[in-house]
Structures are given as C-alpha cells and as structure tokens.
Design an enzyme around this catalytic site. Structure first.
Site, short mmCIF file in Angstrom:
data_model
loop_
_atom_site.label_atom_id
_atom_site.label_comp_id
_atom_site.label_asym_id
_atom_site.label_seq_id
_atom_site.Cartn_x
_atom_site.Cartn_y
_atom_site.Cartn_z
CB CYS A 2 -0.95 0.00 1.44
SG CYS A 2 -1.90 -1.26 1.28
NE ARG A 27 4.46 1.76 -0.08
CZ ARG A 27 5.50 1.51 0.62
NH1 ARG A 27 6.96 1.83 0.15
NH2 ARG A 27 5.65 0.99 1.71
CD1 TRP A 73 -0.29 -6.30 -3.23
CD2 TRP A 73 -0.50 -6.88 -1.14
NE1 TRP A 73 -0.06 -7.52 -3.14
CE2 TRP A 73 -0.12 -8.07 -2.07
CE3 TRP A 73 -0.73 -7.06 0.25
CZ2 TRP A 73 0.05 -9.31 -1.46
CZ3 TRP A 73 -0.45 -8.38 0.69
CH2 TRP A 73 0.07 -9.42 -0.01
CG ASN A 99 1.73 0.80 4.11
OD1 ASN A 99 1.40 -0.62 4.00
ND2 ASN A 99 3.00 1.12 4.34
N GLY A 100 -0.42 -0.92 6.50
CA GLY A 100 -0.04 -2.10 7.46
C GLY A 100 -1.09 -3.00 7.82
CD GLU A 485 16.22 -13.29 -9.44
OE1 GLU A 485 15.70 -13.53 -8.26
OE2 GLU A 485 15.84 -12.19 -9.60
CE LYS A 489 12.78 -10.97 -11.31
NZ LYS A 489 13.59 -11.03 -10.11
CD GLU A 492 9.30 -11.73 -9.24
OE1 GLU A 492 9.45 -11.06 -8.18
OE2 GLU A 492 10.17 -11.68 -10.13
CG HIS A 508 17.27 -36.90 -7.23
ND1 HIS A 508 17.61 -38.27 -6.86
CD2 HIS A 508 18.62 -36.39 -7.32
CE1 HIS A 508 18.89 -38.74 -7.04
NE2 HIS A 508 19.69 -37.37 -7.05
CE LYS A 607 11.14 -2.89 -6.70
NZ LYS A 607 11.51 -4.10 -7.03
#
Ligand code: G6P
Length: 612
Positions: A2, A27, A73, A99-100, A485, A489, A492, A508, A607
């Site tokens: 947020c 955010r 968010w 925000n929180g 990574e 990417k 996402e 395996h 983010k």
C-alpha cells in the site's frame, strides 16, 4: 504494501495526490482513492489502478488544499470499491488512509459494534477510524491527542494519515513498522510512504520514527511526539534523489530501464569501495566492526524473494572465498523457529526496500539475541537500514519495476566485495587470486554491457517460447541460485509456471516433467562442472526437452547439443552470477511483453511487502 500520500498547503491537493499515487503504485494496485477537504470530506475511490480512479473521478469537483490518497494491496477484505481507502468514521468527520495491518482489529471491531458502530467495509483500517471516532466522542482533546490514545490500544503495523473535517487546518500522521516520510515546503507539507511523490516539491524531509505521531498545519507548523507522549525534535534531512531517477527515461517499462541500468548501478555500488590499484576493498560497515565480523563463528543471512537468491550466492562466496560458515534463511521461517543465535554470530539482512516485514522481524530477533546485525539495503533511510548495527547501501537508485533486477545485481556486487574484504582480512586467498578477483570485478560493468547487446537474440528465443506453460531452470554451483532467480523472474511477470533446480537434482524428480513441450534453461558457464552440466543437457535432450543454454563465449560442446545458446562474456567463476542473470532477466521481460502482461505491475504482487 500500500502506498499513502497526503498534502496540506496552498496548492490544489488533488493533482499532487494523483501524481504521488502513480509514483507509489508499485506498492500495490488493487484499488486507489483520495479524500479531499472541501466543505465536508469528499471521497473518491475505485477498484483497480490509479488510472481507474482518474476515470471514475472524471470532471467531478476536486478542489481543496488538504487531501489524502491511497493505493492498496489488499490484506483484509477483497479488492473492491468499498474496501478501498480512504475510510470514513461513522459520523463522516474523519477520513483515514493506512498502510499495514491492525492485528487486534477483530477484537476492537466487536467492542465498537457493541457500542453501536456500523461498518461499511471488511477492512481493519475502518475499525481504527471508528476507534478514533469513539474516543473523540469521549475525550475533549485535540484530534492528535485522540489519535495518540487510540494508537496505544492498537496492536500491529501502521503508517496512517488522518483528516478531521472539524479541525481542517491540520493533518495527523503516525507510523509503526511501516514507512512514512514528511516533506517540508514553505508553509506546506507532503507525506508519503517513500520520498518519490515528494522530491519534485522539496528535498527537505523527515523520516517519521517508529511509534511517532506528527501534526502538520496549514500555517507551516510541525510537531512530532511519541505515542507515549514525549515531544521529539524533528531531524530534517536532505533527499539525495533526482526526479529523472523516477521516470522511464525512454524505455517502455521501468523493468527494462532497470535491466539496462545495471552497468552503471554496479559501477555505483563499487565506487570508492573497490580500490583495485591499492588491492583494497573499503566498506565502512565492515571496517567499523572488523574484529567481530572477521572472527565471527558464522554468518547467518536472512532475506525474502529475490534478495534471498542473492543470499544464496553469498553463501557460495563467503564459504568459498572467506572460509566462514554461512546459513541462509527465509526471514519468515527464521523468525518463527526459535533459531540458535549467539553474540558470536553476524546476521546479515538483505533487502531492496529495507521494509520487508519478515526480514525486519528476523533482524529484531537477531538484535535481541546479541548478534551483530548488518544490512544490505537499497532504499536509503529505510527501516532495516536503521535497525542494524552496521551496513552498506547498494546505491542502485529507485527500483520501480516490481520484479527486482538491478537491486539483485547490486546486492550480489556488494556481497562479493564483502566476501573479498573478509577473505583478505582472514588471509584465506592467495595475493594473486585476490588481485585477479578485484580486477575481474572492476571489469563486470563492461561485460554486462556486452551481455545486454545479446538482446535481439534473446528476443528471438522469447518468441519461440512465449506460449509455454511451464519451464525448468537448471544451474550448478554459483549458477544454481541464478537458476532460481531466472525461474522467479519468469513466473512473476509472465505467469508461466517455472522452477529452478540444481542441475544434478533434476534426475530426482523434475526429469519426469520433460517432454517436447518443456523449455529447459540451463546456465552452463561453470568451468568446474562443465562436463557434468553437459551430461545434464544430454539427459534433457534424450527426453526431447528443448534446451536454451547460457554459455561462455566461444563454447563449442554445449552449443552443439543445445537448441539455442546465449554466449556471455567469460569471467572468474565466483563472479558469473552477475553476468549469467542478465539474459534471464531479458528473456522473462520479452516473454511477458509478448504475452501482453503488465510487466511493471504483475498481478497480486507488490514491491514492498510490509505485511507478514
Ligand atoms: C517482493 C518483491 C520482490 C522482492 C521481495 C523482497 O516480493 O516483489 O521483488 O525480492 O519482495 O523484498 P526486499 O525489498 O526485502 O528485497
């Protein structure tokens, strides 16, 4: 998570709020809203992005010199118009953005409902607003005092800003474990979750401290108190941020700009620190605590997401070069599993934002148990930078694309310098190898430039694989975290399911997935395990998998067996992640663009993850 923004002064608030929300959209982007102080409080809010809010407002009345704005968010309550912020008190007198998370909101809500409060939304934020209203009805005190008392009853994290219709000359803000910056202009104030909405108006800012409340007024006054009522002297800092850093600079997306910035961001991370001619690495944080760091029993690294992948690379670096035992932990697991930490440990937290709630909590635990804590952070002045004993900024500049790219390579650069500095102090490397590593590190920005020049070929490969539903990424040694990574990417931003694996582990389990539809990206630049990784590629080919291999320039063997090869410049093995990740960033970028995905703001992500 947020973004919040607020303005009080002589200008029109609405355009400032909207522009601020657009800068903070990284955010969260489930819904957006503003509240403007006009004759009463006018609230406009809408599910979706800031553009949806703009369309909703259209040419309705937006005048007013005081206002608050929010981009969400969702945590409590699904993303819809009603759950969007700002929220009003029952009597319509107060408007709040938050925000929180208010953890005891359910308990507070029951008490308030018993007192006759009726709630419109499912959010914890509306509960806080009604709590303040309830106390305002009971107390004959100014709004800031009412807010202060309300916050003593709240458990959780918050950055809030409140407008009081009946006290229209002020804004009240407070924070605990969620960031809030106050910009100070001439008889005007700006507030926001980070400095990006503020920088074009003023460079003088105050980072509100934890459990502090600020009151700013139309006549240019600011007062800061703690929640337990202690007056504070504001510490005014000058922002080191230029507005250009927040623009796309001619690129189609922030992510692409940030990928292309890497030669310069890595050079910035090394500037003044990597002194090749003097055979020296100078990192302030390490020098300050050299004794404890060099003699540490072990190093524990905590992080989340992409930063956790940097941490894995650091494990290879610290153990290989400096011979210090390292443990890498997901911050969210570490904080809850009663880990053994002693005052002989060094706990490193890696975080782009410096605000990730789980990483913060892991650090607090490490601080309590007496470890030396060290932050590797991008955002200057962020919470993690402030709670650690020592640290180093990566100096990558604002990273706005939700998928991290330049912060990752900045972190790896910094961690490489740390490992080399500790190795040098511990005497674990020969002089000539140490010097060779310094020289090679210095050459990395130019080599990244060369890797970026492979873009047309990578775009062609992206075209071939853009319709895949799954992908496998394989790597060994230093390139194993790079495989993780690369897979992250891809998932996402293009929503293709992808997994990263140590190449030898493929047999395996993941090998069962391989058929002619499965793209397998193999990072095969390692000299040390070259034959082994070539065999892994043969195993994939034998099962009709389609191989995209990232190899070292001039490679012949793998180039002959892989379907597509991407040749990156040669470097020393511990430095390969800095180069081998570049084509993977570009590959995921192009695939996402070709699939028409929202590259900079992928669905459901944010983010800065300031909730657990
Ligand atoms: C979110 C972001 C990721 C990031 C992770 C950790 O998930 O979308 O890009 O890697 O948080 O964030 P941090 O700021 O602590 O590095």
């Amino acid at each position: 998570m947020c973004g919040i923004v607020a303005y009080i002064g002589k200008r029109e608030a609405y355009p400032i709020l909207i522009k601020g929300l657009q800068r903070l959209e990284y955010r969260g982007y489930d819904s957006a809203g503003v509240a403007l102080l006009q004759d009463g409080i006018e609230v406009y809010k809408k599910q979706g992005k800031v553009q949806d809010l703009l369309d909703h407002v259209g040419d309705r009345e937006t005048s007013g010199n005081v206002g608050i704005g929010h981009t969400r968010w969702a945590t409590h309550g699904k993303p819809n118009d009603i759950n969007a912020h700002p929220h009003l008190s029952g009597n319509g007198r107060l408007a709040i953005i938050h925000n929180g998370i208010i953890e005891n909101y359910a308990e507070l809500k029951t008490i308030l409902e018993n007192d006759g409060h009726v709630f419109q939304s499912e959010t914890d934020t509306e509960v806080l607003c009604h709590l303040i209203e309830e106390l305002q009805n009971q107390m004959d005190e100014p709004i800031e005092e009412v807010v202060r008392v309300a916050l003593t009853k709240v458990i959780g994290a918050y950055a809030i800003v409140i407008i009081d219709r009946d006290d229209p000359s002020k804004l009240i803000a407070a924070r605990k474990a969620s960031p809030l910056v106050i910009g100070i202009g001439k008889d005007e104030f700006f507030m926001a979750s980070d400095a990006s909405p503020i920088v074009e108006y003023t460079k003088n800012v105050v980072y509100l401290g934890d459990e502090e409340i600020a009151v700013v007024t139309l006549d240019g006054k600011m007062e800061i108190k703690t929640i337990d009522d202690q007056l504070q002297t504001p510490y005014i800092q000058e922002l080191d941020l230029e507005i250009e850093a927040l623009e796309k600079g001619g690129f189609d997306h922030y992510m692409l700009k940030e990928i292309y910035q890497q030669p310069s961001t890595i050079a910035d991370a090394m500037r003044g620190r990597l002194l090749t001619e003097q055979s020296l690495i100078r990192l302030g944080g390490i020098e300050e605590y050299a004794n404890r760091i060099v003699n540490a029993d072990r190093i524990i690294i905590v992080a989340c997401g992409t930063s956790w992948h940097s941490a894995l690379i650091a494990e290879y670096l610290f153990e290989d070069l400096a011979r210090v035992p390292v443990e890498v932990e997901y911050a969210s697991e570490f904080r809850y599993r009663n880990p053994v930490i002693t005052n002989k440990d060094v706990v490193i937290a890696i975080s782009q934002s410096g605000e990730t709630a789980d990483t913060m909590a892991a650090l607090e635990l490490a601080n309590q148990r007496g470890a030396l804590t060290y932050g590797i952070v991008n955002v200057v002045g962020s919470s993690i930078a402030r709670v650690t004993d020592a640290g180093s900024y990566i100096h990558a500049g604002p990273e706005i694309g939700v998928a991290s790219t330049k912060a990752f390579t900045g972190q790896v650069t910094l961690l490489t310098m740390m490992a080399l500095s500790i190795a040098n102090k511990r005497g674990t490397l020969s002089k000539s190898y140490y010097q060779q590593l310094l020289q090679e590190l210095e050459a990395i920005p130019d080599k990244i430039e060369a890797a970026l020049a492979l873009d047309p070929k990578i775009k062609y490969i992206a075209q071939e694989f853009k319709d895949s539903e799954n992908a496998l990424y394989l790597g060994r040694g230093y390139n194993f975290p790079v495989a993780l990574e690369g897979a992250l990417k891809l998932k996402e931003i293009s929503y293709i399911h992808a997994e990263g694996y140590p190449a030898a582990e493929m047999k395996h389990g993941p090998i069962a997935l391989i058929d002619e539809n499965m793209p397998v990206v193999v990072i095969a630049t390692n000299k040390s395990a070259y034959e082994k990784i070539a065999s892994n590629i043969q195993e994939v080919k034998a099962r009709k998998g389609r191989v995209i291999a990232v190899v070292t320039e001039g490679d012949r063997t793998i180039s002959e067996i892989a379907d597509y090869t991407i040749e990156i410049p040669e470097t020393i093995e511990p430095l390969t992640p800095l180069l081998s990740v570049i084509p993977l960033q570009l590959l995921s970028y192009h695939i996402a663009v070709m699939r028409d995905c929202d590259v900079d703001q992928p669905r459901n992500l944010a983010k800065s993850v300031t909730v657990e």
